[in-house]
Design a protein around this motif. Structure first.
Motif, mmCIF file in Angstrom:
data_model
loop_
_atom_site.group_PDB
_atom_site.id
_atom_site.type_symbol
_atom_site.label_atom_id
_atom_site.label_comp_id
_atom_site.label_asym_id
_atom_site.label_seq_id
_atom_site.Cartn_x
_atom_site.Cartn_y
_atom_site.Cartn_z
ATOM 1 N N PHE A 172 0.851 -1.188 0.000
ATOM 2 C CA PHE A 172 0.000 0.000 0.000
ATOM 3 C C PHE A 172 0.894 1.246 0.000
ATOM 4 O O PHE A 172 0.986 1.966 0.987
ATOM 5 C CB PHE A 172 -0.938 -0.003 1.212
ATOM 6 C CG PHE A 172 -1.884 -1.164 1.235
ATOM 7 C CD1 PHE A 172 -2.941 -1.234 0.365
ATOM 8 C CD2 PHE A 172 -1.689 -2.208 2.136
ATOM 9 C CE1 PHE A 172 -3.814 -2.315 0.382
ATOM 10 C CE2 PHE A 172 -2.548 -3.285 2.167
ATOM 11 C CZ PHE A 172 -3.622 -3.344 1.278
ATOM 12 N N ARG A 173 1.551 1.478 -1.132
ATOM 13 C CA ARG A 173 2.508 2.571 -1.218
ATOM 14 C C ARG A 173 1.864 3.922 -0.963
ATOM 15 O O ARG A 173 2.404 4.773 -0.248
ATOM 16 C CB ARG A 173 3.168 2.580 -2.604
ATOM 17 C CG ARG A 173 4.239 3.670 -2.761
ATOM 18 C CD ARG A 173 4.609 3.868 -4.208
ATOM 19 N NE ARG A 173 3.484 4.279 -5.017
ATOM 20 C CZ ARG A 173 3.040 5.541 -5.071
ATOM 21 N NH1 ARG A 173 3.618 6.483 -4.356
ATOM 22 N NH2 ARG A 173 2.010 5.845 -5.847
ATOM 23 N N VAL A 174 0.704 4.151 -1.561
ATOM 24 C CA VAL A 174 0.027 5.434 -1.423
ATOM 25 C C VAL A 174 -0.325 5.705 0.040
ATOM 26 O O VAL A 174 -0.101 6.796 0.570
ATOM 27 C CB VAL A 174 -1.237 5.466 -2.299
ATOM 28 C CG1 VAL A 174 -2.049 6.724 -2.037
ATOM 29 C CG2 VAL A 174 -0.870 5.382 -3.773
ATOM 30 N N VAL A 175 -0.879 4.680 0.696
ATOM 31 C CA VAL A 175 -1.277 4.819 2.093
ATOM 32 C C VAL A 175 -0.038 5.022 2.974
ATOM 33 O O VAL A 175 -0.026 5.865 3.880
ATOM 34 C CB VAL A 175 -2.063 3.584 2.564
ATOM 35 C CG1 VAL A 175 -2.523 3.744 4.001
ATOM 36 C CG2 VAL A 175 -3.258 3.340 1.652
ATOM 37 N N SER A 176 1.008 4.257 2.710
ATOM 38 C CA SER A 176 2.234 4.362 3.490
ATOM 39 C C SER A 176 2.853 5.743 3.368
ATOM 40 O O SER A 176 3.361 6.313 4.339
ATOM 41 C CB SER A 176 3.229 3.297 3.031
ATOM 42 O OG SER A 176 4.430 3.379 3.756
ATOM 43 N N GLU A 177 2.784 6.308 2.178
ATOM 44 C CA GLU A 177 3.341 7.638 1.947
ATOM 45 C C GLU A 177 2.598 8.687 2.767
ATOM 46 O O GLU A 177 3.214 9.572 3.366
ATOM 47 C CB GLU A 177 3.249 7.967 0.458
ATOM 48 C CG GLU A 177 3.925 9.257 0.059
ATOM 49 C CD GLU A 177 3.869 9.466 -1.432
ATOM 50 O OE1 GLU A 177 2.871 10.039 -1.914
ATOM 51 O OE2 GLU A 177 4.815 9.060 -2.136
ATOM 52 N N PHE A 178 1.283 8.586 2.819
ATOM 53 C CA PHE A 178 0.510 9.563 3.581
ATOM 54 C C PHE A 178 0.723 9.370 5.085
ATOM 55 O O PHE A 178 0.823 10.342 5.833
ATOM 56 C CB PHE A 178 -0.973 9.443 3.244
ATOM 57 C CG PHE A 178 -1.823 10.464 3.954
ATOM 58 C CD1 PHE A 178 -1.698 11.808 3.657
ATOM 59 C CD2 PHE A 178 -2.719 10.085 4.934
ATOM 60 C CE1 PHE A 178 -2.465 12.758 4.325
ATOM 61 C CE2 PHE A 178 -3.479 11.021 5.605
ATOM 62 C CZ PHE A 178 -3.357 12.361 5.294
ATOM 63 N N ARG A 179 0.800 8.129 5.523
ATOM 64 C CA ARG A 179 1.079 7.867 6.934
ATOM 65 C C ARG A 179 2.410 8.492 7.337
ATOM 66 O O ARG A 179 2.540 9.124 8.392
ATOM 67 C CB ARG A 179 1.109 6.359 7.202
ATOM 68 C CG ARG A 179 1.625 6.026 8.601
ATOM 69 C CD ARG A 179 1.827 4.549 8.812
ATOM 70 N NE ARG A 179 2.597 4.330 10.046
ATOM 71 C CZ ARG A 179 2.456 3.290 10.833
ATOM 72 N NH1 ARG A 179 1.585 2.356 10.553
ATOM 73 N NH2 ARG A 179 3.196 3.170 11.906
#
Length: 391
Positions: A172-179
């Motif tokens: 979940f690259r997108v989610v990880s980036e926002f986290r």
């Protein structure tokens, strides 16, 4: 990944506010009690919710009834719009509610717009009360004709943020980036007394929110980023009269203590004997010359303990920090600090019928005309051209 817009609903005095068109440097002004600290607390709330969960973050604020706006049952809502690393517009929505006396995440959505923003958004995360769905084929996001492939997930705790659970996995690259974006925010709660004390020997890459590790950060920059440390020293010499040098020396018991040398004296002064303003300016410069800037810093009233003539120089340091890649939110009561701001960077709060209203200074024609004619924002503030300037 700068934030371009913030919307807040039912968060104490912030019943329904929006800060649009946010620049890299945001200067927030307003009379006492208009909601500046509440606005900055939203950043702390999000970071604490990510570190723990929304229930613990709400409890730290006295419980849900103390957090939600008066006369409302909720939910408390926070929406952020930002540009992710590839430049696409993203929106994060969080709604927090109380059900049966238990605080939960009522809704959590992370979505991106396709293409230039005209297409249907992809909901990378869409959760409610601990369960929901996430996209599993995000690698094809934005490709012509690509359709979402989703999978259901359950977190087990309805108070846990989905971006916390899913953001731990590389898929979940997108989610990880926002986290990671939220996790690396710096919300300053600087304490002069903490900064004066000696610290355990060793390194600290970043200034803590309380500032008690100033000596460790100074040592880290001196040993690992000498160019950054020299820039801090040069700024101190320009900003604080008499300061010729600063170093972090070990004591016999293995601790570090800051020493400031005055050009007129042979021996340096340890931190406990220099002025509050000297310590505070040094700490801010360490923060603002961090070789790896935080994606966002929030600092309330940096003018406290500082000589007014230094404030125009300090806002230049905040702006330079923002230009290097971090976004800075700063609140102030100082006309001298405000004079260094561009009108497009200024947002002000006023109370209307018990709740806060946020306005963007450059949206008002009168203020814009006066600014273009040469009147700086601080002077306009003192002359009461900002509505609600007085309590």
């Amino acid at each position: 990944m700068p934030i371009e817009e913030i919307s807040i609903k039912n968060y104490r005095a912030l019943q329904d506010v929006k800060l649009p068109k946010l620049p890299r440097l945001v200067v927030v002004v307003g009379a006492n009690g208009t909601g500046k600290s509440t606005l900055f607390d939203v950043f702390s709330f999000l970071k604490e919710s990510l570190a723990g969960n929304v229930a613990s973050a709400v409890a730290r604020r006295g419980g849900f009834r103390e957090l939600v706006s008066r006369g409302n049952d909720g939910p408390v809502g926070i929406t952020l719009k930002f540009r992710e690393t590839s430049g696409r517009l993203a929106t994060y929505l969080l709604e927090v509610a109380s059900r049966g006396g238990r605080v939960i995440v009522q809704r959590e959505v992370l979505r991106y717009r396709r293409g230039a923003g005209s297409g249907r958004p992809w909901h990378f995360v869409d959760f409610s009360a601990g369960s929901g769905t996430a996209i599993t084929n995000e690698s094809v996001y934005g490709e012509p004709g690509a359709e979402e492939e989703r999978r259901e997930y359950k977190l087990g705790d309805p108070a846990t943020l989905a971006i916390k659970g899913l953001g731990q996995f590389e898929e979940f690259r997108v989610v990880s980036e926002f986290r990671s974006l939220i996790d690396n925010w710096h919300i300053s709660n600087f304490h002069i007394a903490d900064a004066r004390s000696s610290a355990e020997a060793g390194y600290a890459e970043h200034l803590s929110t309380l500032g008690e590790n100033v000596a460790q950060v100074a040592q880290y920059l001196y040993d690992n980023h000498p160019d950054s440390f020299q820039r801090v020293l040069e700024a101190m010499r320009k900003r604080v009269p008499g300061v010729a040098d600063v170093d972090a020396r070990p004591t016999e018991d293995g601790r570090l203590v800051l020493r400031f040398r005055d050009g007129a004296f042979k021996d340096p002064f340890v931190a406990r004997y220099v002025s509050d303003g000297t310590i505070k300016m040094f700490a801010y410069l360490l923060l603002l010359h961090d070789p790896n800037p935080h994606p966002l810093i929030a600092v309330e009233e940096p003018e406290n303990q500082l000589y007014p003539a230094l404030l125009g120089l300090l806002i230049e340091e905040f702006r330079a920090y923002a230009q290097r890649g971090g976004q800075a939110f700063v609140s102030t009561h100082s006309p001298d600090f405000l004079n260094g701001a561009d009108l497009s960077e200024v947002y002000w709060l006023e109370k209307v019928k018990g709740f806060s209203r946020v306005r963007r200074a450059s949206d008002l024609t009168l203020l814009r005309d006066l600014f273009d004619a040469g009147d700086p924002p601080g002077a306009l503030w003192k002359q009461r051209f900002f509505d609600g300037v007085d309590p």
